[in-house]
Design a protein around this motif. Structure first.
Motif, PDB file in Angstrom:
ATOM      1  N   GLY A  80      47.162  49.932  46.822  1.00 44.82           N
ATOM      2  CA  GLY A  80      48.547  50.323  47.013  1.00 44.82           C
ATOM      3  C   GLY A  80      49.286  50.770  45.768  1.00 44.82           C
ATOM      4  N   THR A  81      48.763  50.499  44.592  1.00 47.93           N
ATOM      5  CA  THR A  81      49.489  50.825  43.363  1.00 47.93           C
ATOM      6  C   THR A  81      49.564  52.333  43.130  1.00 47.93           C
ATOM      7  OG1 THR A  81      48.776  48.739  42.383  1.00 47.93           O
ATOM      8  CG2 THR A  81      49.585  50.425  40.882  1.00 47.93           C
ATOM      9  N   GLY A  82      48.434  52.995  43.168  1.00 53.02           N
ATOM     10  CA  GLY A  82      48.421  54.442  42.963  1.00 53.02           C
ATOM     11  C   GLY A  82      49.218  55.170  44.026  1.00 53.02           C
ATOM     12  N   GLN A  83      49.151  54.698  45.272  1.00 52.14           N
ATOM     13  CA  GLN A  83      49.913  55.321  46.352  1.00 52.14           C
ATOM     14  C   GLN A  83      51.415  55.217  46.090  1.00 52.14           C
ATOM     15  OE1 GLN A  83      47.367  53.285  46.520  1.00 52.14           O
ATOM     16  NE2 GLN A  83      46.097  53.567  48.334  1.00 52.14           N
ATOM     17  N   ALA A  84      51.849  54.059  45.538  1.00 52.71           N
ATOM     18  CA  ALA A  84      53.273  53.887  45.224  1.00 52.71           C
ATOM     19  C   ALA A  84      53.712  54.827  44.104  1.00 52.71           C
ATOM     20  CB  ALA A  84      53.546  52.437  44.838  1.00 52.71           C
ATOM     21  N   VAL A  85      52.883  54.970  43.078  1.00 51.72           N
ATOM     22  CA  VAL A  85      53.200  55.872  41.971  1.00 51.72           C
ATOM     23  C   VAL A  85      53.343  57.304  42.486  1.00 51.72           C
ATOM     24  CG1 VAL A  85      52.319  56.881  39.830  1.00 51.72           C
ATOM     25  CG2 VAL A  85      52.139  54.412  40.215  1.00 51.72           C
ATOM     26  N   ALA A 134      54.195  46.799  44.487  1.00 49.02           N
ATOM     27  CA  ALA A 134      55.202  46.412  43.490  1.00 49.02           C
ATOM     28  C   ALA A 134      54.789  46.832  42.088  1.00 49.02           C
ATOM     29  CB  ALA A 134      55.436  44.909  43.542  1.00 49.02           C
ATOM     30  N   ALA A 135      53.492  46.761  41.799  1.00 53.57           N
ATOM     31  CA  ALA A 135      53.010  47.165  40.477  1.00 53.57           C
ATOM     32  C   ALA A 135      53.308  48.631  40.207  1.00 53.57           C
ATOM     33  CB  ALA A 135      51.513  46.905  40.360  1.00 53.57           C
ATOM     34  N   GLY A 136      53.188  49.460  41.230  1.00 55.41           N
ATOM     35  CA  GLY A 136      53.507  50.875  41.064  1.00 55.41           C
ATOM     36  C   GLY A 136      54.999  51.146  41.016  1.00 55.41           C
ATOM     37  N   MET A 137      55.798  50.269  41.617  1.00 58.67           N
ATOM     38  CA  MET A 137      57.246  50.460  41.699  1.00 58.67           C
ATOM     39  C   MET A 137      57.992  49.891  40.499  1.00 58.67           C
ATOM     40  SD  MET A 137      57.887  51.896  44.683  1.00 58.67           S
ATOM     41  CE  MET A 137      59.599  51.480  44.978  1.00 58.67           C
ATOM     42  N   ALA A 138      57.366  48.958  39.762  1.00 54.76           N
ATOM     43  CA  ALA A 138      58.059  48.192  38.718  1.00 54.76           C
ATOM     44  C   ALA A 138      58.792  49.091  37.728  1.00 54.76           C
ATOM     45  CB  ALA A 138      57.070  47.300  37.985  1.00 54.76           C
ATOM     46  N   GLY A 139      60.059  48.804  37.521  1.00 54.69           N
ATOM     47  CA  GLY A 139      60.848  49.536  36.544  1.00 54.69           C
ATOM     48  C   GLY A 139      61.364  50.884  37.003  1.00 54.69           C
ATOM     49  N   ARG A 178      49.413  57.290  36.851  1.00 48.87           N
ATOM     50  CA  ARG A 178      50.419  58.013  36.071  1.00 48.87           C
ATOM     51  C   ARG A 178      49.768  59.017  35.121  1.00 48.87           C
ATOM     52  NH1 ARG A 178      55.138  54.391  33.764  1.00 48.87           N
ATOM     53  NH2 ARG A 178      56.001  56.485  33.597  1.00 48.87           N
ATOM     54  N   ALA A 179      48.600  58.662  34.586  1.00 47.38           N
ATOM     55  CA  ALA A 179      47.893  59.595  33.715  1.00 47.38           C
ATOM     56  C   ALA A 179      47.425  60.819  34.489  1.00 47.38           C
ATOM     57  CB  ALA A 179      46.706  58.897  33.055  1.00 47.38           C
ATOM     58  N   ALA A 180      47.010  60.617  35.750  1.00 40.76           N
ATOM     59  CA  ALA A 180      46.563  61.744  36.564  1.00 40.76           C
ATOM     60  C   ALA A 180      47.721  62.692  36.876  1.00 40.76           C
ATOM     61  CB  ALA A 180      45.943  61.224  37.862  1.00 40.76           C
ATOM     62  N   LEU A 181      48.926  62.130  37.048  1.00 38.85           N
ATOM     63  CA  LEU A 181      50.088  62.956  37.363  1.00 38.85           C
ATOM     64  C   LEU A 181      50.691  63.599  36.129  1.00 38.85           C
ATOM     65  CD1 LEU A 181      51.792  60.585  39.969  1.00 38.85           C
ATOM     66  CD2 LEU A 181      50.738  62.808  40.445  1.00 38.85           C
ATOM     67  N   HIS A 182      50.597  62.897  34.995  1.00 35.69           N
ATOM     68  CA  HIS A 182      51.202  63.389  33.753  1.00 35.69           C
ATOM     69  C   HIS A 182      50.227  63.206  32.590  1.00 35.69           C
ATOM     70  CE1 HIS A 182      55.098  63.766  35.751  1.00 35.69           C
ATOM     71  NE2 HIS A 182      54.900  62.555  36.247  1.00 35.69           N
ATOM     72  N   PRO A 183      49.201  64.024  32.537  1.00 39.76           N
ATOM     73  CA  PRO A 183      48.192  63.858  31.481  1.00 39.76           C
ATOM     74  C   PRO A 183      48.736  64.088  30.077  1.00 39.76           C
ATOM     75  CG  PRO A 183      47.840  65.898  32.722  1.00 39.76           C
ATOM     76  CD  PRO A 183      48.876  65.113  33.457  1.00 39.76           C
ATOM     77  N   GLU A 184      49.892  64.737  29.976  1.00 46.21           N
ATOM     78  CA  GLU A 184      50.459  65.017  28.647  1.00 46.21           C
ATOM     79  C   GLU A 184      51.166  63.798  28.057  1.00 46.21           C
ATOM     80  OE1 GLU A 184      53.763  65.557  31.543  1.00 46.21           O
ATOM     81  OE2 GLU A 184      51.596  65.990  31.480  1.00 46.21           O
ATOM     82  N   VAL A 185      51.438  62.783  28.863  1.00 47.41           N
ATOM     83  CA  VAL A 185      52.179  61.605  28.401  1.00 47.41           C
ATOM     84  C   VAL A 185      51.201  60.554  27.898  1.00 47.41           C
ATOM     85  CG1 VAL A 185      53.773  59.760  29.059  1.00 47.41           C
ATOM     86  CG2 VAL A 185      54.054  62.067  30.011  1.00 47.41           C
ATOM     87  N   THR A 186      51.459  60.008  26.723  1.00 49.63           N
ATOM     88  CA  THR A 186      50.616  58.949  26.171  1.00 49.63           C
ATOM     89  C   THR A 186      51.087  57.599  26.710  1.00 49.63           C
ATOM     90  OG1 THR A 186      50.267  60.197  24.140  1.00 49.63           O
ATOM     91  CG2 THR A 186      49.791  57.839  24.071  1.00 49.63           C
ATOM     92  N   LEU A 187      50.176  56.887  27.375  1.00 46.57           N
ATOM     93  CA  LEU A 187      50.497  55.584  27.942  1.00 46.57           C
ATOM     94  C   LEU A 187      49.786  54.491  27.162  1.00 46.57           C
ATOM     95  CD1 LEU A 187      50.174  56.527  31.706  1.00 46.57           C
ATOM     96  CD2 LEU A 187      52.288  56.135  30.439  1.00 46.57           C
ATOM     97  N   PRO A 188      50.308  53.236  27.211  1.00 46.34           N
ATOM     98  CA  PRO A 188      49.682  52.143  26.459  1.00 46.34           C
ATOM     99  C   PRO A 188      48.289  51.829  26.963  1.00 46.34           C
ATOM    100  CG  PRO A 188      51.394  51.311  27.924  1.00 46.34           C
ATOM    101  CD  PRO A 188      51.502  52.797  27.944  1.00 46.34           C
ATOM    102  N   ASN A 189      47.464  51.311  26.067  1.00 45.05           N
ATOM    103  CA  ASN A 189      46.113  50.923  26.444  1.00 45.05           C
ATOM    104  C   ASN A 189      45.993  49.410  26.467  1.00 45.05           C
ATOM    105  OD1 ASN A 189      45.963  50.099  23.735  1.00 45.05           O
ATOM    106  ND2 ASN A 189      45.076  52.057  23.106  1.00 45.05           N
ATOM    107  N   GLU A 190      44.775  48.910  26.494  1.00 42.45           N
ATOM    108  CA  GLU A 190      44.566  47.471  26.596  1.00 42.45           C
ATOM    109  C   GLU A 190      45.042  46.722  25.369  1.00 42.45           C
ATOM    110  OE1 GLU A 190      40.809  46.093  27.774  1.00 42.45           O
ATOM    111  OE2 GLU A 190      40.786  47.136  29.700  1.00 42.45           O
ATOM    112  N   GLU A 191      45.301  47.423  24.278  1.00 44.43           N
ATOM    113  CA  GLU A 191      45.760  46.743  23.064  1.00 44.43           C
ATOM    114  C   GLU A 191      47.275  46.758  22.937  1.00 44.43           C
ATOM    115  OE1 GLU A 191      43.585  45.084  21.356  1.00 44.43           O
ATOM    116  OE2 GLU A 191      42.064  45.834  22.731  1.00 44.43           O
ATOM    117  N   ALA A 192      47.979  47.184  23.997  1.00 45.30           N
ATOM    118  CA  ALA A 192      49.436  47.234  23.936  1.00 45.30           C
ATOM    119  C   ALA A 192      50.002  45.833  23.755  1.00 45.30           C
ATOM    120  CB  ALA A 192      49.990  47.855  25.216  1.00 45.30           C
TER     121      ALA A 192
END
Length: 439
Positions: free
Chosen positions: A94-99, A122-127, A195-209
């Motif tokens: 459900g997360t990707g579907q919400a995004v 909720a994970a896709g909707m947060a914030g 979110r990366a699939a929809l906006h590949p130009e945006v840098t998102l945090p990784n596991e070290e965030a």
């Protein structure tokens, strides 16, 4: 001097307080249910007419199309001509579907499923600030119960499309030193991938965030109800999915009886920015307390004006982290509040086999009527609490971990952090007794 009258007076007083608290809770629930008798308006002056996307877990229905037809008919009765539907999959619950629904212009995204589906959406909707609705179609439906959302799908849809709403916190859970791969995908990773699939130009945090990041790490799970390790993890892992379909939430009780033999864990518990402990001069209260960490050992994201972190050694059958406090037939965390930005940490211990578990059960049932647990030195069962902005627990032996009823494998360490006010969830109207009186 005969102390019997004083004892009887104390018992009567405690009983009266308990009855009053129970009556208050039932009255509040009654008012919310009565609100459903008033036709809902789908027009919110601040948002206009809703554009609903419904994310459905098809495995919860023998006939998914019949469920869709029912909701579509109810939506038309409410003045909504078109409902957008998305279905969950095992790979993405459900997360990707919400995004993607947010990207497509949804003004309300409705999760139709159990607590697992609600958590994933909720994970896709947060914030996002976009309204989220819930149609409870699961076994436990714990979050929906805490929000007084009705079980009837048509009434739940009316609530989701109405103007009443509230802010709800979301917890992010991460495990370390895992000895078993989880069956459940981490919602943090699903959100980042979508979110990366929809906006590949945006840098998102990784596991070290850093832990203070608004965006989740790829290995973080979303939690709306309860996460934990030990006895509750074993219970969720041992619950038979087919039995859940046949007998509902009682399947958890059955699994819980079988998990009572789980060994006691020895663990190190860290409370990040905890609330001040309640006074306990007799040492029989229900508060977890530890040693304050030195300033240089405190969590890096901690504010200099917040309470210092605390660390304590515990022995327990289960350590849980609750965002919602009410379960079916009992109150697990009496101080839990969905919008306070705090996680309620609960340590449960039982000695002497069934006698200890009976003691724990009575303490939990007592919380239904407002009685706090008393942990005497001779108690065979102990329940202790503490609220904090985050927490970590590390057990000497790997423990089964769970998030909102889903087992996520064996691990030594579990970290919890809160995202306060992450969600805007539609809820029934709160109506007073004056409003319910006949005209």
């Amino acid at each position: 001097m005969d102390a019997t009258p004083w004892v009887l007076a104390a018992v009567a007083g405690a009983g009266a307080i308990g009855v009053a608290r129970l009556a208050t809770a039932l009255t509040r629930r009654h008012r919310r249910r009565q609100a459903l008798a008033v036709p809902a308006s789908v027009d919110d002056p601040t948002r206009g007419r809703p554009r609903p996307w419904i994310i459905m877990n098809p495995s919860k229905h023998e006939d998914p199309q019949a469920f869709k037809d029912l909701i579509n008919r109810k939506a038309k009765e409410l003045g909504i001509d078109h409902v957008h539907w998305r279905e969950t999959t095992r790979e993405d619950p459900g997360t990707g579907q919400a995004v993607r629904a947010l990207e497509e212009g949804a003004s309300v995204v409705i999760a139709a499923g159990g607590d697992g589906t609600v958590r994933a959406v909720a994970a896709g909707m947060a914030g996002s600030g976009v309204r989220m609705g819930i149609i409870p179609v699961g076994t436990g439906n714990v979050l929906a119960g805490n929000l007084s959302i009705p079980d009837d799908p048509g009434q739940a849809l009316a609530v989701a499309l109405d103007r009443n709403h509230r802010s709800v916190d979301l917890a992010w859970v991460r495990v370390e030193d895992a000895t078993q791969e989880p069956d459940q995908p981490a919602e943090g990773g699903l959100r980042l991938a979508a979110r990366a699939a929809l906006h590949p130009e945006v840098t998102l945090p990784n596991e070290e965030a850093p832990a203070s990041s608004i965006e989740p790490r790829a290995d973080e799970y979303a939690c709306l109800v309860i996460a934990g390790m030990g006895y509750d993890g074993e219970t969720m892992a041992d619950t038979d999915p087919e039995l859940k379909k046949r007998i509902g939430w009682i399947a958890y009780v059955w699994a819980g009886l079988g998990a009572m033999g789980v060994p006691r864990m020895k663990a190190r518990l860290t409370l990040r920015s905890p609330s001040a402990p309640a006074p306990d001069p007799l040492g029989v209260g229900d508060q977890l307390a530890g040693t304050t960490l030195d300033e240089e050992d405190a969590a890096p994201e901690q504010s200099p004006h917040s309470h210092a972190d605390e660390i304590t050694r515990i022995e327990a059958r289960s350590v849980m982290f609750a965002n919602a406090g009410e379960l079916k037939m009992l109150v697990l965390a009496p101080d839990a509040e969905l919008s306070d930005g705090l996680i309620d940490v609960i340590a449960v211990d039982a000695h002497a086999g069934l006698l200890g578990w009976a003691d724990v059960t009575w303490k939990m049932l007592g919380q239904l009527i407002g009685l706090r647990p008393i942990n005497l030195p001779v108690s065979t069962g102990k329940v202790a609490f503490r609220q904090a902005k985050g927490a970590s627990v590390t057990a000497e032996e790997a423990q089964m971990c769970q998030v909102d009823g889903d087992a996520i494998g064996l691990a030594h360490t579990m970290h919890i952090r809160m995202q306060a006010g992450a969600l805007d969830i539609a809820v029934p109207a709160e109506r007073t007794w004056m409003e319910l009186l006949p005209a």
